[in-house]
Design a protein around this motif. Structure first.
Motif, mmCIF file in Angstrom:
data_model
loop_
_atom_site.group_PDB
_atom_site.id
_atom_site.type_symbol
_atom_site.label_atom_id
_atom_site.label_comp_id
_atom_site.label_asym_id
_atom_site.label_seq_id
_atom_site.Cartn_x
_atom_site.Cartn_y
_atom_site.Cartn_z
ATOM 1 N N ALA A 1 0.842 -1.211 0.000
ATOM 2 C CA ALA A 1 0.000 0.000 0.000
ATOM 3 C C ALA A 1 0.871 1.253 0.000
ATOM 4 O O ALA A 1 0.561 2.230 -0.690
ATOM 5 C CB ALA A 1 -0.946 0.004 1.197
ATOM 6 N N HIS A 2 1.969 1.219 0.769
ATOM 7 C CA HIS A 2 2.895 2.356 0.754
ATOM 8 C C HIS A 2 3.476 2.533 -0.642
ATOM 9 O O HIS A 2 3.578 3.654 -1.153
ATOM 10 C CB HIS A 2 4.047 2.150 1.757
ATOM 11 C CG HIS A 2 3.614 2.138 3.183
ATOM 12 N ND1 HIS A 2 3.758 1.035 3.975
ATOM 13 C CD2 HIS A 2 3.036 3.084 3.953
ATOM 14 C CE1 HIS A 2 3.293 1.300 5.185
ATOM 15 N NE2 HIS A 2 2.843 2.535 5.195
ATOM 16 N N LEU A 3 3.871 1.413 -1.253
ATOM 17 C CA LEU A 3 4.462 1.480 -2.588
ATOM 18 C C LEU A 3 3.482 2.073 -3.589
ATOM 19 O O LEU A 3 3.847 2.970 -4.347
ATOM 20 C CB LEU A 3 4.914 0.094 -3.063
ATOM 21 C CG LEU A 3 5.448 0.058 -4.501
ATOM 22 C CD1 LEU A 3 6.752 0.845 -4.623
ATOM 23 C CD2 LEU A 3 5.626 -1.372 -4.978
ATOM 24 N N THR A 4 2.243 1.612 -3.596
ATOM 25 C CA THR A 4 1.295 2.126 -4.600
ATOM 26 C C THR A 4 1.025 3.610 -4.390
ATOM 27 O O THR A 4 0.926 4.354 -5.361
ATOM 28 C CB THR A 4 -0.021 1.316 -4.613
ATOM 29 O OG1 THR A 4 -0.611 1.329 -3.316
ATOM 30 C CG2 THR A 4 0.220 -0.114 -5.074
ATOM 31 N N ASP A 5 0.942 4.051 -3.132
ATOM 32 C CA ASP A 5 0.767 5.484 -2.874
ATOM 33 C C ASP A 5 1.954 6.272 -3.416
ATOM 34 O O ASP A 5 1.789 7.330 -4.040
ATOM 35 C CB ASP A 5 0.631 5.754 -1.369
ATOM 36 C CG ASP A 5 -0.683 5.259 -0.787
ATOM 37 O OD1 ASP A 5 -1.617 4.946 -1.562
ATOM 38 O OD2 ASP A 5 -0.770 5.168 0.464
ATOM 39 N N GLU A 6 3.165 5.759 -3.169
ATOM 40 C CA GLU A 6 4.373 6.439 -3.640
ATOM 41 C C GLU A 6 4.459 6.440 -5.166
ATOM 42 O O GLU A 6 4.879 7.433 -5.769
ATOM 43 C CB GLU A 6 5.615 5.774 -3.041
ATOM 44 C CG GLU A 6 5.737 5.974 -1.545
ATOM 45 C CD GLU A 6 6.815 5.108 -0.903
ATOM 46 O OE1 GLU A 6 7.304 4.152 -1.559
ATOM 47 O OE2 GLU A 6 7.170 5.384 0.246
ATOM 48 N N VAL A 7 4.070 5.329 -5.801
ATOM 49 C CA VAL A 7 4.095 5.256 -7.266
ATOM 50 C C VAL A 7 3.169 6.305 -7.849
ATOM 51 O O VAL A 7 3.542 7.042 -8.770
ATOM 52 C CB VAL A 7 3.725 3.836 -7.778
ATOM 53 C CG1 VAL A 7 3.448 3.859 -9.274
ATOM 54 C CG2 VAL A 7 4.840 2.861 -7.470
ATOM 55 N N VAL A 8 1.949 6.392 -7.332
ATOM 56 C CA VAL A 8 0.993 7.379 -7.856
ATOM 57 C C VAL A 8 1.551 8.794 -7.682
ATOM 58 O O VAL A 8 1.503 9.613 -8.608
ATOM 59 C CB VAL A 8 -0.388 7.231 -7.179
ATOM 60 C CG1 VAL A 8 -1.296 8.401 -7.526
ATOM 61 C CG2 VAL A 8 -1.036 5.908 -7.590
ATOM 62 N N GLU A 9 2.142 9.082 -6.533
ATOM 63 C CA GLU A 9 2.712 10.406 -6.287
ATOM 64 C C GLU A 9 3.857 10.715 -7.261
ATOM 65 O O GLU A 9 3.921 11.796 -7.851
ATOM 66 C CB GLU A 9 3.212 10.499 -4.842
ATOM 67 C CG GLU A 9 3.769 11.859 -4.481
ATOM 68 C CD GLU A 9 4.230 11.914 -3.016
ATOM 69 O OE1 GLU A 9 5.191 12.661 -2.762
ATOM 70 O OE2 GLU A 9 3.645 11.225 -2.173
ATOM 71 N N LYS A 10 4.763 9.751 -7.447
ATOM 72 C CA LYS A 10 5.895 9.957 -8.360
ATOM 73 C C LYS A 10 5.417 10.085 -9.807
ATOM 74 O O LYS A 10 5.943 10.910 -10.560
ATOM 75 C CB LYS A 10 6.910 8.815 -8.251
ATOM 76 C CG LYS A 10 7.615 8.736 -6.937
ATOM 77 C CD LYS A 10 8.855 9.569 -6.907
ATOM 78 C CE LYS A 10 9.636 9.296 -5.625
ATOM 79 N NZ LYS A 10 10.850 10.091 -5.565
ATOM 80 N N VAL A 11 4.434 9.281 -10.213
ATOM 81 C CA VAL A 11 3.913 9.360 -11.572
ATOM 82 C C VAL A 11 3.256 10.720 -11.792
ATOM 83 O O VAL A 11 3.419 11.332 -12.853
ATOM 84 C CB VAL A 11 2.953 8.189 -11.887
ATOM 85 C CG1 VAL A 11 2.173 8.433 -13.176
ATOM 86 C CG2 VAL A 11 3.747 6.883 -11.984
ATOM 87 N N ASP A 12 2.539 11.224 -10.789
ATOM 88 C CA ASP A 12 1.968 12.571 -10.885
ATOM 89 C C ASP A 12 3.066 13.590 -11.188
ATOM 90 O O ASP A 12 2.928 14.431 -12.071
ATOM 91 C CB ASP A 12 1.271 12.978 -9.580
ATOM 92 C CG ASP A 12 -0.038 12.248 -9.320
ATOM 93 O OD1 ASP A 12 -0.595 11.637 -10.257
ATOM 94 O OD2 ASP A 12 -0.507 12.296 -8.160
#
Length: 159
Positions: free
Chosen positions: A113-124
């Motif tokens: 869950a931490h990873l997916t939140d971070e991925v979405v933030e970085k992709v943004d």
């Protein structure tokens, strides 16, 4: 709509990361290895690519070099092997990757869950990257291919 290409040999990771990005409003394409990732990047012209480092056949680092030489795109490296300062991270960044995230390996407090939140933030962040920074990354990838005598995008390296 912003298009993201998720390249990972793990079907689980492709699904989890892809679903998180779709829920965040991104159009998601998927590829199961580096060679397929290079082909999909050329075919679908994504706005951002997430790339695993270690995959069978063409690894993520070679795929980054090829994508950046032919179709400069912000690339986010994802791997248990891409902690800051490691050889894999530095190699990926030298070849044109824009950023990296460490996948949780079960040994710490970070989870999927931490990873997916971070991925979405970085992709943004990467989706908003300027084209001029991608041109600079392409030049770096081309220079690396030339220095190492490796062909990029099907063209012989000159040196």
């Amino acid at each position: 709509m912003t298009r993201v290409l998720v390249v990972d040999d793990s079907k689980f990771m492709r699904t989890v990361i892809g679903n998180a990005l779709e829920e965040a409003g991104y159009e998601v394409e998927r590829a199961e290895d580096g060679a397929t990732g290079v082909e999909r990047a050329a075919a679908v012209d994504p706005d951002v690519v997430t790339m695993d480092v270690e995959m069978p056949g063409m690894d993520g680092i070679d795929a980054v070099e090829r994508i950046m030489a032919s179709n400069p795109t912000p690339i986010l490296m994802l791997s248990v092997h891409t902690e800051a300062g490691t050889t894999a991270t530095l190699d990926a960044l030298e070849r044109g990757a824009a950023d990296f995230l460490h996948k949780p390996d079960g040994s710490g407090s970070r989870n999927i869950a931490h990873l997916t939140d971070e991925v979405v933030e970085k992709v943004d962040d990467l989706a908003a990257a300027e084209v001029s920074s991608m041109a600079l990354a392409r030049a770096a990838a081309t220079a690396h291919a030339t220095r190492t005598g490796r062909a990029g995008a099907g063209e012989p390296a000159t040196g």
